[in-house]
Every structure is written in structure tokens, then in C-alpha cells.
Design an enzyme around this catalytic site. Structure first.
Site, mmCIF file in Angstrom:
data_model
loop_
_atom_site.group_PDB
_atom_site.id
_atom_site.type_symbol
_atom_site.label_atom_id
_atom_site.label_comp_id
_atom_site.label_asym_id
_atom_site.label_seq_id
_atom_site.Cartn_x
_atom_site.Cartn_y
_atom_site.Cartn_z
ATOM 1 N N HIS A 1 -3.336 7.045 1.765
ATOM 2 C CA HIS A 1 -3.748 5.716 1.328
ATOM 3 C C HIS A 1 -5.160 5.474 1.851
ATOM 4 C CE1 HIS A 1 -4.231 1.532 0.816
ATOM 5 N NE2 HIS A 1 -3.898 1.180 2.041
ATOM 6 N N ASN B 1 -10.348 -0.365 -0.566
ATOM 7 C CA ASN B 1 -8.894 -0.236 -0.348
ATOM 8 C C ASN B 1 -8.184 -0.957 -1.487
ATOM 9 O OD1 ASN B 1 -6.234 -0.801 0.424
ATOM 10 N ND2 ASN B 1 -6.733 -0.930 2.604
ATOM 11 N N CYS C 1 0.822 -1.222 0.000
ATOM 12 C CA CYS C 1 0.000 0.000 0.000
ATOM 13 C C CYS C 1 0.856 1.273 0.000
ATOM 14 C CB CYS C 1 -0.932 0.002 1.198
ATOM 15 S SG CYS C 1 -1.927 -1.502 1.297
#
Ligand code: UT7
Length: 333
Positions: A258, A289, A122
């Protein structure tokens, strides 16, 4: 002995354009709840997610990267052949080799461009932006294509209650070029390998080869551990990125963290005491996500929707498996 030559340094680099690709299939919380015991209310409350996108079975990481990259290159005004370096941040390209970047460069017409994948999960997109900035300023590269792309629906077990509602698919891209002043601030980055098991795979490929009853390797996340780390540490990293760039939160027009969990975003916003005028990315609500793709997807949506104008400063931060993180301030294209 003759001294070696080195390329002349440049004053800076900047993001000149963005592009994104969101797969067509919308997966609602209601649909997720047909394979895990959960509820729309719980998922919204705990993560902020209302729906996410999943790629089609025959849609690959490179297909999605190509769609986002072509938009970013077209918006840059450059020809694909002007791209001399392709960086693809991903952890879901299903080949050990060759890289997604090498295939992507060829597909978009950046024939012969240097190419590599960045496996920082990520944090991958922000790592790749930091690398691209360094490559351009050092004179090693001129125009760099940076893509964040994931097809996490291939690597998350549908029945994993702790992560199947969170992770999703998509791609975002930027083109970075030389600039006569810094358009990317210093990258603040690091990793805590002591917490490597917080987000890992259920087993590795060799273990699976030797015992297929273990099941296909899938992502496994200690959600609370990662949550605590992100809330405890990431505001400090973001603050360091502001200080390294020589600005304060007042100078920002946007914060693009993020898209891990809206509650993590809320906690960082509170700790940084972000002023009201700073637009905060909340792309997770309809995108989920998407790991390395989440920051460029959110960035592209912000610019496309007109939520923020061009030319202001945005603070980017990526964090996740590793546990790795990277943050920097960028001037918006
Ligand atoms: O992108 C890479 C980095 N990743 C992240 O940053 C993710 C970080 N972690 C998170 O965002 C959160 O940990 C999650 C959203 C994944 C989970 O939220 P949480 O508030 O940490 O939930 P939890 O695991 O602490 O579970 C709380 C409760 C438990 O029940 P009890 O023990 O309180 O009775 C769980 O059994 O919620 C239960 N639970 C669920 N309930 C409904 C766990 N998963 C679910 C579910 N639906 N899917």
C-alpha cells in the site's frame, strides 16, 4: 434427508489482467502549501510524495472505477458479460446504498453480476483479492472483477495539516479467473479494532445531521500512531504471506505495498531483507496515497512500464483504517 449439493472446488485462481485510471488534475506540493502551512521539502522527506492526482468535481468514484474496469476487462480478452462478480474496494463512494459495485457492473455491461463493496479502507483491495480467490476456488464465482477506487479529495479537509498532503484520488482494477494451479497464495488478514480511532471520521452522519456546525464528516488520522503500527507490524504480516505461499523473498520479482508513505515501505523492505532484484513499487511519488486504489494502481503501472515482466511472483500488502490489513503473493498476469 437428502444431502445438499455444493459446487466443485477448483485448484486455483489468478489475476489475468490489470487496468487503471488516474484523474487528469495534478496537484503539486506547492499547491497544497497554499492551504496548509508546510513545504515541498517537508512533504517529500516525510512521505515521498511530489505530486498527486485529484478527480474533477463532477467525476465520481463510479466514473473512475468504470474507466479502470473497462481497461482490465478489455485486456482480459473476456466479454463484460463473462464477469459474474464485481467487488469494489472503497471508502469514498458517497452513497450508503446502492453499492458502487452494483452500478459499476451495470455500466460496464456485466448485467446481472453479483456485486458488493468492500469497506476495508487501505487494505480493501487486498481483502477483495483474497475474497475473489476464495470465491473462484470454491466454485461460487468464475470471472471476478476487483476494483480499488477512491475519491479521498471529497473526504479530507483541505486545511487538515496531518492528512491533506497525503490522500488522493484514482482507480485500479484486475480481472481474476480460474486457474489449474494457485495463482494467488493464501491471504493473511486481520484487524485491530482496539485502534479504530487511529483513522476515523471527524463525526458520523447522524451527528452531522443533528448539528451541521460540526462540518461535513471528514477523515481524521493519528498519523504517528498509524505509522508506528505499520512499521511495527506489517513486515511480520508480509513475511507470513510469503511463508503461507511456500516461497521466500528470493522468489519474488516485485513488492507492491500500500502506497501509504515511502518511509513505511523502506522499513518493511529492510525488515523483510528483500533482495536487490525485487522491484519495489514507489507509485506514491506521483500518485499520493489513494487508499484502496493504491495497490492496483501501482501494480498496473509496474506492468505497463515494463519494470517487471509477466508471470513472476509479487507480494501485495494493504493496511490502514480498522486498523485492518491483508497480504498475499500473486502470480503476475
Ligand atoms: O493509508 C492509510 C494508512 N496511513 C498511513 O499509513 C499514514 C501513516 N502516517 C504517516 O505517514 C505520517 O505520520 C505522516 C506523513 C502523516 C506525518 O509524518 P510524521 O513524521 O509522523 O509527522 P508528525 O505528525 O510526527 O509531525 C512531526 C512534526 C511536528 O512538529 P514538531 O512537533 O516536531 O515541531 C508537526 O507539527 O511535523 C509537523 N507537521 C508538519 N510540518 C509541515 C505535521 N504536519 C506537517 C505538515 N507540514 N503538513
Amino acid at each position: 434427508m437428502t444431502a445438499l449439493s455444493a459446487r466443485p472446488f477448483r485448484a486455483g485462481s489468478r489475476i489475468v489482467s490489470t487496468g487503471s485510471y488516474r484523474p487528469a488534475r495534478v496537484v503539486t506540493n506547492e499547491e497544497i502549501c497554499t492551504w496548509i502551512e508546510s513545504s515541498d521539502e517537508w512533504i517529500r522527506e516525510r512521505s515521498g510524495i511530489v505530486e498527486r492526482r485529484w478527480a474533477a468535481d463532477d467525476e465520481s468514484v463510479v466514473d473512475m472505477a468504470e474507466a479502470a474496469a473497462l481497461k482490465a476487462v478489455a485486456a482480459s480478452g473476456l466479454a463484460p458479460s463473462d464477469i459474474s462478480m464485481v467487488l469494489v474496494a472503497t471508502v469514498s463512494h458517497p452513497y450508503q446504498t446502492p453499492s458502487a459495485a452494483a452500478e459499476l457492473g451495470e455500466r460496464i455491461g456485466a448485467h446481472g453480476a453479483a456485486a458488493l463493496d468492500v469497506a476495508a479502507a487501505c487494505a480493501g483491495f487486498c481483502y477483495a483479492v483474497g475474497l475473489a480467490d476464495t470465491l473462484i476456488r470454491s466454485g461460487e464465482s468464475e470471472h471476478v472483477l476487483v476494483v480499488g477506487v477512491e475519491k479521498l479529495s471529497d473526504f479530507v479537509r483541505k486545511d487538515d495539516r496531518g492528512s491533506s498532503f497525503i490522500f488522493a484520488d484514482g482507480a485500479g482494477a484486475v480481472v481474476m479467473s480460474p486457474s489449474d494451479r494457485p495463482g494467488v497464495g493464501p491471504t493473511v488478514w486481520g484487524a485491530d479494532g482496539a485502534q479504530k480511532d487511529a483513522i476515523t471520521m471527524t463525526q458520523n452522519w447522524i451527528e452531522y445531521r443533528d448539528d451541521q456546525t460540526l462540518g461535513f464528516p471528514a477523515l481524521k488520522m493519528q498519523g504517528q500512531q498509524v505509522f508506528r503500527w505499520a512499521v511495527g507490524e506489517m513486515a511480520g504480516v508480509a513475511q507470513q504471506a510469503l511463508e503461507a505461499a511456500g516461497i521466500t523473498a528470493d522468489d519474488l520479482v516485485a513488492f507492491v505495498p500500500h502506497q501509504a508513505n515511502n518511509r513505511i515501505t523502506d522499513a518493511i523492505v529492510r525488515s523483510l531483507k528483500l533482495p536487490e532484484h525485487v522491484h519495489v513499487a514507489r507509485d506514491i511519488v506521483t500518485t499520493g496515497n489513494t487508499s484502496a486504489a493504491s495497490v492496483p494502481l501501482a501494480l498496473d503501472r509496474m506492468l505497463e512500464s515494463g519494470d517487471v515482466g509477466h508471470g513472476g511472483y509479487a507480494l501485495l500488502i494493504g493496511f490502514g483504517a480498522g486498523l485492518a490489513y491483508a497480504a498475499q503473493v500473486v502470480e503476475l498476469p
